[in-house]
Write a protein that holds these residues in place. Sequence first.
Motif, PDB file in Angstrom:
ATOM      1  N   VAL A  13       0.873  -1.181   0.000  1.00 17.37           N
ATOM      2  CA  VAL A  13       0.000   0.000   0.000  1.00 17.37           C
ATOM      3  C   VAL A  13       0.904   1.224   0.000  1.00 17.37           C
ATOM      4  O   VAL A  13       1.826   1.326   0.816  1.00 17.37           O
ATOM      5  N   GLY A  14       0.656   2.137  -0.920  1.00 15.41           N
ATOM      6  CA  GLY A  14       1.489   3.331  -1.003  1.00 15.41           C
ATOM      7  C   GLY A  14       0.711   4.511  -1.540  1.00 15.41           C
ATOM      8  O   GLY A  14      -0.510   4.519  -1.549  1.00 15.41           O
ATOM      9  N   PHE A  15       1.454   5.523  -2.016  1.00 15.63           N
ATOM     10  CA  PHE A  15       0.799   6.709  -2.572  1.00 15.63           C
ATOM     11  C   PHE A  15       1.635   7.259  -3.717  1.00 15.63           C
ATOM     12  O   PHE A  15       2.850   7.014  -3.806  1.00 15.63           O
ATOM     13  N   CYS A  16       0.979   7.971  -4.607  1.00 12.57           N
ATOM     14  CA  CYS A  16       1.673   8.681  -5.679  1.00 12.57           C
ATOM     15  C   CYS A  16       2.321   9.916  -5.049  1.00 12.57           C
ATOM     16  O   CYS A  16       1.617  10.800  -4.552  1.00 12.57           O
ATOM     17  N   ASN A  17       3.627   9.973  -5.079  1.00 12.95           N
ATOM     18  CA  ASN A  17       4.359  11.004  -4.346  1.00 12.95           C
ATOM     19  C   ASN A  17       4.611  12.201  -5.255  1.00 12.95           C
ATOM     20  O   ASN A  17       5.384  12.119  -6.213  1.00 12.95           O
TER      21      ASN A  17
ATOM     22  N   LEU B  70      -3.890  11.650  -3.932  1.00 10.77           N
ATOM     23  CA  LEU B  70      -2.498  11.878  -3.615  1.00 10.77           C
ATOM     24  C   LEU B  70      -2.324  11.810  -2.103  1.00 10.77           C
ATOM     25  O   LEU B  70      -3.297  11.616  -1.383  1.00 10.77           O
ATOM     26  N   TYR B  71      -1.105  12.107  -1.627  1.00 10.06           N
ATOM     27  CA  TYR B  71      -0.863  12.230  -0.193  1.00 10.06           C
ATOM     28  C   TYR B  71      -0.478  13.670   0.140  1.00 10.06           C
ATOM     29  O   TYR B  71      -1.025  14.275   1.062  1.00 10.06           O
ATOM     30  N   TYR B  72       0.467  14.221  -0.631  1.00  9.34           N
ATOM     31  CA  TYR B  72       0.880  15.609  -0.431  1.00  9.34           C
ATOM     32  C   TYR B  72       0.182  16.517  -1.435  1.00  9.34           C
ATOM     33  O   TYR B  72       0.145  16.230  -2.635  1.00  9.34           O
TER      34      TYR B  72
END
Length: 628
Positions: free
Chosen positions: A201-205, A450-452
């Motif tokens: 599990v991650g995010f598009c940085n 997104l995350y940021y």
Amino acid sequence: MKKLALACLLFVSPLLGCALAPSPPLVPTDLAQMALDTGAAYLESVADEGRYRAAYSVEEEEKTSAVDGAFRPDLTAKAGECLMRVYKLTDETKYLEAAKAAGVHKYAGRQNKALTFAEARERLTGIETKARTLIRDMDEQGRWVHDNKVHTSEFLKNLNLLCAYLELEEDLAACQAEKVPKSLARIIKNNASLGLKTFPVGFCNSAHLSRDKEHISEASVEEWSDVGFTLTQTPYFDPADPEQRELMHKILDKGNELGMKFIVNVSRTPNKQEMSDAVAEYRDSAAVFGFNIADEPQGEYEHQRTFELCRRLQQIASELHPFINLCHWRGPGTAEQFGHNTWPEYLDWAARKSGLDFFCYKCFSQMVPEGERACDVIDTVPPGDRPAGMDVYFANLRMMREASRESGIPFWTTLCSVGHRNYRCPTYNNLRVQLNTALCSGATGILWHLYYMCEPRSNYRFAPVDAFWEKTHTYKELSLVLRQFHRHYSDLFLKLAPTRVTFLHRPHGGGKKWTPNEFLCVLETPNRPDHPIVIGEFVDIKGRRYVMFVNASMKKSVYLRTYFRGGDAKLYVYNQNGELNEGFDVARTAHYRTDTQFRVGHMLGPGQSFIYRVDSSVIRRTPIKIDH
């Protein structure tokens, strides 16, 4: 009385109104085992006293513990052989002592050549009726009495048949791995080859160290881990800047310390030299999983450059994995824009040309307001002809699942964690619906977009971390969803492949409506007759079967009643600590069992899910099928 209880358990009428598919009645394994244990206990007692004759009266047996008359060595030998099968013994002279030491709850499997699944099922079907009759006719002491006499040879023959019945059940269980279709086994094995210890599990940085390095540090990596990210993209960076390169090393080292993996972002469109330099710099880090090659490539030139970079990475670092976030199918005409007749044809072409180890794609249409059409379809489609958002979402999951089965390549998906364009700002329920429906549809990796926020643009709003680098409500809710998931399931979904995905009441995106099978005979939502439920059925490499239910509503709770087929059906659930135990999911509200089915009720909130590993005689006898 035991005899009456056994008979009642075997022959109780099915639940009224239960729409069962035609199938022969099965002897529950537990019932057959109980009968065998009872008979074995009686056999052991008479063997210990040497009371073997061709036949003796029940009255005589009840008067004395020893029966006078001729001793029958041949019958004693047969009793010994039978007990050897019951207790899995090899030394005939030691069978009785070992039987007493082992206890009557252990029985033997055959020592001859193992049967195939088809052979075991055919033999089992052949003795099914006889086994039911034997169990029904056994008395409370575990005897078969005819004309007021126990016929020893008949007794031994009957007990051996019960042994054979249970042994065939064991054979079917042993053949489960044989039953796994090759296309599904390939997916499971290819997932295992990625070497991941927990679900990715991650995010598009969107962060870039040249702009955001004062906000990105080793503490940021701890924050990512705390949220529930296990494999994510790094920030972008300038390889020519020694300070940024060094910070990237610190990020990777901290991730490795926390058990995280990374997809390294070099630039949005890296060239061969940038890719080669980055691989040389970071390939020795244990935290590096792969390198980002492209985001949503379009057009012949972009695809050609992207796939060439994939092959380049595989040549210079075969242990690392190229990553592409592919475009998604957006409705009629999408495939033609990509130069193909159909979207499955495009996915097949991408798999062959790229050599990817796993697919990944973006799709956010599930986040358009309920009842609205997808906003990301191609411009040539009139607004009134555009598919609903949920239809686009589930159509992509279905086509990726089918492409995965065809190629053996697992697939990931990128979900929506920020409001933008016509997409809603996600709530806890929205996040949970997205995650659980993707898992239920066969996805084996999840990224979030997104995350940021980094810098305001368009109408983006409420990313988990906003443009002031402050945590929003989305941060807390996303973290809660992900941590709950990891706590329950860890790497479970990496070990499964989907056999069937269906919908109760409302099929989406070309999916199929749920129908009864060897798992389930009835599904009901009595308080909401038209409520959306997604049902995913899975198999692991050993042929064990799993089923997952998801409340696909973004807003409403529902009461779901599930009727598992088979009086001997067993359910295994992963508890809060990720341990698999026989029992129920915490959402369970009520249950009861009959001789033909096992009912369990669940109250599910929006997006909530539960998954069981299911075992029964019916499942073990049914070949695993892939429902397209």
